[in-house]
Design a protein around this motif. Structure first.
Motif, PDB file in Angstrom:
ATOM      1  N   ASN A  29      12.146  -7.891 -10.631  1.00 39.12           N
ATOM      2  CA  ASN A  29      11.337  -8.133  -9.563  1.00 39.12           C
ATOM      3  C   ASN A  29      10.184  -6.949  -9.530  1.00 39.12           C
ATOM      4  O   ASN A  29      10.259  -5.735  -9.445  1.00 39.12           O
ATOM      5  N   GLN A  30       8.677  -7.552  -9.543  1.00 33.16           N
ATOM      6  CA  GLN A  30       7.635  -6.661  -9.682  1.00 33.16           C
ATOM      7  C   GLN A  30       7.464  -5.961  -8.077  1.00 33.16           C
ATOM      8  O   GLN A  30       7.216  -6.616  -7.329  1.00 33.16           O
ATOM      9  N   VAL A  31       7.168  -4.886  -8.212  1.00 37.18           N
ATOM     10  CA  VAL A  31       6.634  -3.907  -7.107  1.00 37.18           C
ATOM     11  C   VAL A  31       5.452  -3.192  -7.550  1.00 37.18           C
ATOM     12  O   VAL A  31       5.703  -2.313  -8.453  1.00 37.18           O
ATOM     13  N   THR A  32       4.442  -3.358  -7.021  1.00 36.27           N
ATOM     14  CA  THR A  32       3.145  -2.669  -7.064  1.00 36.27           C
ATOM     15  C   THR A  32       2.750  -1.941  -5.807  1.00 36.27           C
ATOM     16  O   THR A  32       2.616  -2.693  -4.896  1.00 36.27           O
ATOM     17  N   VAL A  33       2.338  -0.535  -6.029  1.00 38.47           N
ATOM     18  CA  VAL A  33       2.187   0.324  -4.793  1.00 38.47           C
ATOM     19  C   VAL A  33       0.883   0.458  -5.158  1.00 38.47           C
ATOM     20  O   VAL A  33       0.229   1.005  -6.407  1.00 38.47           O
ATOM     21  N   SER A  34      -0.321   0.299  -4.395  1.00 35.36           N
ATOM     22  CA  SER A  34      -1.790   0.480  -4.493  1.00 35.36           C
ATOM     23  C   SER A  34      -1.893   1.795  -3.805  1.00 35.36           C
ATOM     24  O   SER A  34      -1.440   1.997  -2.611  1.00 35.36           O
ATOM     25  N   SER A  35      -2.898   2.453  -4.214  1.00 34.33           N
ATOM     26  CA  SER A  35      -3.324   3.837  -3.794  1.00 34.33           C
ATOM     27  C   SER A  35      -4.322   3.796  -2.642  1.00 34.33           C
ATOM     28  O   SER A  35      -5.007   2.813  -2.367  1.00 34.33           O
ATOM     29  N   GLN A  40       0.798  -1.369  -0.076  1.00 31.29           N
ATOM     30  CA  GLN A  40      -0.020  -0.086   0.096  1.00 31.29           C
ATOM     31  C   GLN A  40       0.733   1.207   0.178  1.00 31.29           C
ATOM     32  O   GLN A  40       1.879   1.311   0.493  1.00 31.29           O
ATOM     33  N   ALA A  41       0.073   2.390  -0.603  1.00 28.13           N
ATOM     34  CA  ALA A  41       1.128   3.589  -0.525  1.00 28.13           C
ATOM     35  C   ALA A  41       1.417   3.904   0.974  1.00 28.13           C
ATOM     36  O   ALA A  41       0.720   4.013   1.922  1.00 28.13           O
ATOM     37  N   GLY A  42       2.696   4.357   0.983  1.00 29.94           N
ATOM     38  CA  GLY A  42       3.068   4.778   2.499  1.00 29.94           C
ATOM     39  C   GLY A  42       3.812   3.661   2.897  1.00 29.94           C
ATOM     40  O   GLY A  42       4.405   3.883   3.954  1.00 29.94           O
ATOM     41  N   GLY A  43       3.822   2.366   2.549  1.00 32.45           N
ATOM     42  CA  GLY A  43       4.426   1.313   3.008  1.00 32.45           C
ATOM     43  C   GLY A  43       6.000   1.256   2.667  1.00 32.45           C
ATOM     44  O   GLY A  43       6.526   2.028   2.054  1.00 32.45           O
ATOM     45  N   SER A  44       6.496  -0.031   3.139  1.00 32.05           N
ATOM     46  CA  SER A  44       7.952  -0.223   2.842  1.00 32.05           C
ATOM     47  C   SER A  44       8.213  -1.599   2.566  1.00 32.05           C
ATOM     48  O   SER A  44       7.273  -2.653   2.747  1.00 32.05           O
ATOM     49  N   LEU A  45       9.284  -1.793   1.878  1.00 29.21           N
ATOM     50  CA  LEU A  45       9.748  -3.117   1.699  1.00 29.21           C
ATOM     51  C   LEU A  45      11.031  -2.994   1.286  1.00 29.21           C
ATOM     52  O   LEU A  45      11.495  -2.148   1.029  1.00 29.21           O
TER      53      LEU A  45
END
Length: 126
Positions: free
Chosen positions: A120-126, A13-18
């Motif tokens: 590697n796919q990174v998907t950020v949801s709003s 999610q937006a605002g998250g980290s990885l």
């Protein structure tokens, strides 16, 4: 020669980290400048961050400064990309890349890197 294998992508999610990790096999990892690039759909592959072979210098794209860091561990042959405060525009396939002894002024030039991970796919949801 060096082989690069990435891990750690996913949906956030937006605002998250990885943390994305890149494990290198082969010899002389400590001689390589390591970098991360990313490619969003329909866009060119762009520079994200790089770290010198000693680990003493790091470089970041303006769009990620203050949010991303690129630590490396030469004893473990790994380089990470730690990403914080993710934004939807960070959605992309992220690639690890390696080039032996690359000068800092050239780290953003993707055509200079001979070795690449699989992405590697990174998907950020709003």
């Amino acid at each position: 020669q060096v082989q690069l294998v990435e891990s750690g992508g996913g949906l956030v999610q937006a605002g998250g980290s990885l943390t994305l990790s890149c494990a290198a096999s082969g010899r002389s990892f400590s001689y390589y400048t390591m970098a991360w690039f990313r490619q969003a759909p329909g866009k060119e592959r762009e520079f994200v961050a790089a770290i010198s072979y000693t680990g003493g210098n790091t470089y970041y794209a303006d769009s990620v400064k203050g949010r991303f860091t690129i630590p490396r561990d030469n004893a473990k042959n790994t380089v990470d990309l730690r990403v914080n405060n993710l934004k939807p525009e960070d959605t992309a396939v992220y690639y690890c890349a390696a080039k032996i002894y690359l000068s800092g002024q050239y780290v953003g030039q993707k055509n200079l890197y001979p070795y690449w991970g699989q992405g590697n796919q990174v998907t950020v949801s709003s």
